[in-house]
Design a protein around this motif. Sequence first.
Motif, PDB file in Angstrom:
ATOM      1  N   ASP A 167     -43.204  -2.772  36.610  1.00  0.00           N
ATOM      2  CA  ASP A 167     -42.347  -3.964  36.768  1.00  0.00           C
ATOM      3  C   ASP A 167     -40.878  -3.564  36.823  1.00  0.00           C
ATOM      4  OD1 ASP A 167     -44.354  -5.745  36.859  1.00  0.00           O
ATOM      5  OD2 ASP A 167     -44.116  -6.514  34.802  1.00  0.00           O
ATOM      6  N   LYS A 168     -40.509  -2.639  35.956  1.00  0.00           N
ATOM      7  CA  LYS A 168     -39.111  -2.198  35.917  1.00  0.00           C
ATOM      8  C   LYS A 168     -38.752  -1.459  37.207  1.00  0.00           C
ATOM      9  CE  LYS A 168     -38.831  -2.032  30.884  1.00  0.00           C
ATOM     10  NZ  LYS A 168     -38.382  -1.346  29.675  1.00  0.00           N
ATOM     11  N   ILE A 169     -39.695  -0.666  37.708  1.00  0.00           N
ATOM     12  CA  ILE A 169     -39.456   0.086  38.957  1.00  0.00           C
ATOM     13  C   ILE A 169     -39.203  -0.898  40.108  1.00  0.00           C
ATOM     14  CG2 ILE A 169     -40.587   1.642  40.640  1.00  0.00           C
ATOM     15  CD1 ILE A 169     -39.717   2.860  37.831  1.00  0.00           C
ATOM     16  N   ASN A 177     -41.404   5.941  37.605  1.00  0.00           N
ATOM     17  CA  ASN A 177     -41.927   5.695  36.259  1.00  0.00           C
ATOM     18  C   ASN A 177     -42.118   7.051  35.573  1.00  0.00           C
ATOM     19  OD1 ASN A 177     -43.463   5.092  34.004  1.00  0.00           O
ATOM     20  ND2 ASN A 177     -44.639   3.495  35.052  1.00  0.00           N
ATOM     21  N   TYR A 178     -41.408   7.249  34.451  1.00  0.00           N
ATOM     22  CA  TYR A 178     -41.475   8.579  33.819  1.00  0.00           C
ATOM     23  C   TYR A 178     -42.834   8.860  33.181  1.00  0.00           C
ATOM     24  CZ  TYR A 178     -40.470   6.142  29.381  1.00  0.00           C
ATOM     25  OH  TYR A 178     -40.512   5.304  28.294  1.00  0.00           O
ATOM     26  N   LYS A 179     -43.697   7.838  33.134  1.00  0.00           N
ATOM     27  CA  LYS A 179     -45.025   8.060  32.530  1.00  0.00           C
ATOM     28  C   LYS A 179     -45.993   8.705  33.529  1.00  0.00           C
ATOM     29  CE  LYS A 179     -44.097   4.522  29.175  1.00  0.00           C
ATOM     30  NZ  LYS A 179     -44.097   3.099  28.884  1.00  0.00           N
ATOM     31  N   LEU A 208     -35.736  10.720  21.419  1.00  0.00           N
ATOM     32  CA  LEU A 208     -35.734  11.591  20.229  1.00  0.00           C
ATOM     33  C   LEU A 208     -35.393  10.854  18.936  1.00  0.00           C
ATOM     34  CD1 LEU A 208     -33.725  14.618  21.750  1.00  0.00           C
ATOM     35  CD2 LEU A 208     -36.163  14.112  21.943  1.00  0.00           C
ATOM     36  N   TYR A 209     -35.001   9.576  19.033  1.00  0.00           N
ATOM     37  CA  TYR A 209     -34.434   8.906  17.851  1.00  0.00           C
ATOM     38  C   TYR A 209     -35.439   8.752  16.705  1.00  0.00           C
ATOM     39  CZ  TYR A 209     -30.409   7.521  20.760  1.00  0.00           C
ATOM     40  OH  TYR A 209     -29.306   7.506  21.581  1.00  0.00           O
ATOM     41  N   ASN A 210     -36.725   8.744  17.024  1.00  0.00           N
ATOM     42  CA  ASN A 210     -37.713   8.563  15.951  1.00  0.00           C
ATOM     43  C   ASN A 210     -38.375   9.874  15.534  1.00  0.00           C
ATOM     44  OD1 ASN A 210     -37.646   5.594  15.634  1.00  0.00           O
ATOM     45  ND2 ASN A 210     -38.173   5.665  17.803  1.00  0.00           N
ATOM     46  N   LEU A 227     -18.885   8.675  23.387  1.00  0.00           N
ATOM     47  CA  LEU A 227     -19.149   7.434  22.644  1.00  0.00           C
ATOM     48  C   LEU A 227     -18.229   6.367  23.218  1.00  0.00           C
ATOM     49  CD1 LEU A 227     -19.193   8.983  19.059  1.00  0.00           C
ATOM     50  CD2 LEU A 227     -21.180   8.244  20.406  1.00  0.00           C
ATOM     51  N   VAL A 228     -18.752   5.197  23.440  1.00  0.00           N
ATOM     52  CA  VAL A 228     -17.954   4.160  24.102  1.00  0.00           C
ATOM     53  C   VAL A 228     -16.682   3.849  23.305  1.00  0.00           C
ATOM     54  CG1 VAL A 228     -19.259   2.239  23.090  1.00  0.00           C
ATOM     55  CG2 VAL A 228     -18.060   1.901  25.243  1.00  0.00           C
ATOM     56  N   GLY A 229     -16.756   4.042  21.974  1.00  0.00           N
ATOM     57  CA  GLY A 229     -15.589   3.783  21.136  1.00  0.00           C
ATOM     58  C   GLY A 229     -14.374   4.623  21.522  1.00  0.00           C
ATOM     59  N   ASP A 243     -39.948  -2.975  25.522  1.00  0.00           N
ATOM     60  CA  ASP A 243     -40.208  -4.417  25.710  1.00  0.00           C
ATOM     61  C   ASP A 243     -39.133  -5.096  26.560  1.00  0.00           C
ATOM     62  OD1 ASP A 243     -42.362  -4.024  24.109  1.00  0.00           O
ATOM     63  OD2 ASP A 243     -41.631  -5.197  22.393  1.00  0.00           O
ATOM     64  N   ASN A 244     -37.951  -4.521  26.590  1.00  0.00           N
ATOM     65  CA  ASN A 244     -36.823  -5.192  27.247  1.00  0.00           C
ATOM     66  C   ASN A 244     -36.557  -4.655  28.642  1.00  0.00           C
ATOM     67  OD1 ASN A 244     -35.975  -2.756  25.729  1.00  0.00           O
ATOM     68  ND2 ASN A 244     -33.956  -3.218  26.562  1.00  0.00           N
ATOM     69  N   THR A 245     -36.231  -5.592  29.552  1.00  0.00           N
ATOM     70  CA  THR A 245     -35.559  -5.243  30.805  1.00  0.00           C
ATOM     71  C   THR A 245     -34.159  -5.814  30.652  1.00  0.00           C
ATOM     72  OG1 THR A 245     -37.607  -5.373  32.062  1.00  0.00           O
ATOM     73  CG2 THR A 245     -35.563  -5.560  33.317  1.00  0.00           C
TER      74      THR A 245
HETATM   75  N1  LIG Z   1     -22.813   6.824  23.946  1.00  0.00           N
HETATM   76  C1  LIG Z   1     -22.592   5.530  23.682  1.00  0.00           C
HETATM   77  O1  LIG Z   1     -21.495   5.098  23.331  1.00  0.00           O
HETATM   78  C2  LIG Z   1     -23.737   4.579  23.863  1.00  0.00           C
HETATM   79  C3  LIG Z   1     -23.518   3.180  23.869  1.00  0.00           C
HETATM   80  C4  LIG Z   1     -24.615   2.340  24.105  1.00  0.00           C
HETATM   81  C5  LIG Z   1     -25.882   2.878  24.275  1.00  0.00           C
HETATM   82  N2  LIG Z   1     -26.035   4.244  24.197  1.00  0.00           N
HETATM   83  C6  LIG Z   1     -27.352   4.855  24.403  1.00  0.00           C
HETATM   84  O2  LIG Z   1     -27.757   4.540  25.726  1.00  0.00           O
HETATM   85  C7  LIG Z   1     -29.166   4.437  25.787  1.00  0.00           C
HETATM   86  C8  LIG Z   1     -29.546   3.068  26.356  1.00  0.00           C
HETATM   87  O3  LIG Z   1     -29.097   2.062  25.472  1.00  0.00           O
HETATM   88  P1  LIG Z   1     -29.288   0.528  25.831  1.00  0.00           P
HETATM   89  O4  LIG Z   1     -28.509  -0.246  24.856  1.00  0.00           O
HETATM   90  O5  LIG Z   1     -29.037   0.330  27.278  1.00  0.00           O
HETATM   91  O6  LIG Z   1     -30.837   0.323  25.507  1.00  0.00           O
HETATM   92  P2  LIG Z   1     -31.928  -0.168  26.532  1.00  0.00           P
HETATM   93  O7  LIG Z   1     -32.050   0.895  27.592  1.00  0.00           O
HETATM   94  O8  LIG Z   1     -31.626  -1.552  26.954  1.00  0.00           O
HETATM   95  O9  LIG Z   1     -33.248  -0.227  25.660  1.00  0.00           O
HETATM   96  C9  LIG Z   1     -33.960   0.883  25.293  1.00  0.00           C
HETATM   97  C10 LIG Z   1     -34.932   1.341  26.410  1.00  0.00           C
HETATM   98  O10 LIG Z   1     -35.199   2.721  26.228  1.00  0.00           O
HETATM   99  C11 LIG Z   1     -36.434   3.032  26.793  1.00  0.00           C
HETATM  100  N3  LIG Z   1     -37.176   3.934  25.911  1.00  0.00           N
HETATM  101  C12 LIG Z   1     -37.636   3.678  24.668  1.00  0.00           C
HETATM  102  N4  LIG Z   1     -38.279   4.749  24.180  1.00  0.00           N
HETATM  103  C13 LIG Z   1     -38.237   5.702  25.154  1.00  0.00           C
HETATM  104  C14 LIG Z   1     -38.744   7.029  25.262  1.00  0.00           C
HETATM  105  N5  LIG Z   1     -39.423   7.596  24.264  1.00  0.00           N
HETATM  106  N6  LIG Z   1     -38.520   7.700  26.408  1.00  0.00           N
HETATM  107  C15 LIG Z   1     -37.845   7.138  27.436  1.00  0.00           C
HETATM  108  N7  LIG Z   1     -37.325   5.888  27.389  1.00  0.00           N
HETATM  109  C16 LIG Z   1     -37.533   5.186  26.254  1.00  0.00           C
HETATM  110  C17 LIG Z   1     -37.209   1.728  26.959  1.00  0.00           C
HETATM  111  O11 LIG Z   1     -37.350   1.465  28.342  1.00  0.00           O
HETATM  112  P3  LIG Z   1     -38.569   2.097  29.215  1.00  0.00           P
HETATM  113  O12 LIG Z   1     -39.525   0.986  29.471  1.00  0.00           O
HETATM  114  O13 LIG Z   1     -37.872   2.614  30.432  1.00  0.00           O
HETATM  115  O14 LIG Z   1     -39.183   3.188  28.369  1.00  0.00           O
HETATM  116  C18 LIG Z   1     -36.301   0.681  26.319  1.00  0.00           C
HETATM  117  O15 LIG Z   1     -36.376  -0.549  26.967  1.00  0.00           O
HETATM  118  C19 LIG Z   1     -29.679   4.661  24.355  1.00  0.00           C
HETATM  119  O16 LIG Z   1     -30.037   6.013  24.221  1.00  0.00           O
HETATM  120  C20 LIG Z   1     -28.468   4.360  23.507  1.00  0.00           C
HETATM  121  O17 LIG Z   1     -28.506   5.004  22.272  1.00  0.00           O
HETATM  122  C21 LIG Z   1     -24.994   5.081  23.987  1.00  0.00           C
END
Ligand SMILES: NC(=O)c1ccc[n+]([C@@H]2O[C@H](COP(=O)([O-])OP(=O)(O)OC[C@H]3O[C@@H](n4cnc5c(N)ncnc54)[C@H](OP(=O)(O)O)[C@@H]3O)[C@@H](O)[C@H]2O)c1
Length: 335
Positions: A180-182, A196-198, A247-249, A274-276, A322-324
């Motif tokens: 769906d995302k693709i 799709n990375y899967k 890698l977060y978990n 970092l966006v900050g 879960d999110n798009t």
């Molecule tokens: N550097 C910064 O300042 C900054 C700021 C904001 C966000 N970020 C980072 O940017 C990335 C995206 O953030 P976002 O807020 O836009 O979140 P997001 O992409 O809206 O939500 C997370 C998505 O990551 C994917 N995902 C989850 N587990 C995964 C896995 N094991 N392997 C591959 N994909 C996985 C999922 O989509 P799928 O269905 O595609 O798996 C999920 O929907 C995150 O890593 C976040 O930490 C960094």
Amino acid sequence: MKNQQFVLAARPEGLPEEKHFRLEDLAIPAAGSGQVVVKTLYLSVDPYMRGRMNDRKSYSPPFPLDKPIAGGAIGQVTESLTETYRPGDIVSGFWGWQRFAAVDAGQVRRIEAGGAPLSAYLGVLGMTGLTAYFGLLDIGKPQPGETVVVSGAAGAVGLVVGQIAKLKGCRVVGIAGSEDKIRYLTEELGFDAALNYKRPDLPAALQEACPNGVDVYFDNVGGTVSDAVLALINPGARIPLCGQISLYNNGKPDVGPRIQPLLLTNTALLQGFLVGQYADRSAEGMEALAKWLAEGKLRYRENIIEGFENTPQAFIGLFHGDNTGKQLVKVADPV
Ligand SMILES: NC(=O)c1ccc[n+]([C@@H]2O[C@H](COP(=O)([O-])OP(=O)(O)OC[C@H]3O[C@@H](n4cnc5c(N)ncnc54)[C@H](OP(=O)(O)O)[C@@H]3O)[C@@H](O)[C@H]2O)c1
């Protein structure tokens, strides 16, 4: 009306679950001098919050146990002991997973709702939009005709990255986790290709989708997905390192290919950000994003879960795809 908050009840090991959060009832706070009381309308849940649930040193301190989880929010002022805000004003801030909060006036920012819905100020016109804008343009520096690959492409940051790269005249390849995302990326957002990375043959499929190699890789996920993309980088490639959600978990450090020879022989730039860091330029980013949005050149989706009580579920869903688009929680309507 009552106040409620979610506190961190236990630090997750591995994937976060509902048991790591506890809902508490408490009184609605009163404003102190220089403070406003805000009623939460929307909450943002974000992948970086997972890192703050660990008791480890990082760029921001760990969330304390038994305290409300901090995070981006939009709310309406219900009481003000400042000259700056009046009841009814809409503001954004960082008070997090609480229905009501007393916040210093300096810690909130007024939202002049214009053409965009309020929720957009937590996504495409907020932190995630700015992350895409500055990471791609400042570090990625995409040039017309170049190939830009973005992972986490159908997420809040990724879908903005891909569309800005298209606006800059690039070939854009997205990587995401469902069919769906693709389809959304290619059919609705105009990505040139999406994968799709899967699928087991990701490296070969990527090579086919990037016949001229990869000039910019906007990395949101890390792990084996990034290994496959990095193998295709061109001389002079730029790699904005935005996130590593895969890698977060993980409890242990990830062991993968050593990429330094690839970076060296391709004179490539890999830069974490970092966006900050771009706080003093946020007006520039907001202006550009709002203009593209108003012109119909930038589109977005939100995944909005209704109800404060569902905030942990919304957060947990980030790690299950879960999110798009931007994941939000709608808590209340403005009055
Ligand atoms: N550097 C910064 O300042 C900054 C700021 C904001 C966000 N970020 C980072 O940017 C990335 C995206 O953030 P976002 O807020 O836009 O979140 P997001 O992409 O809206 O939500 C997370 C998505 O990551 C994917 N995902 C989850 N587990 C995964 C896995 N094991 N392997 C591959 N994909 C996985 C999922 O989509 P799928 O269905 O595609 O798996 C999920 O929907 C995150 O890593 C976040 O930490 C960094």
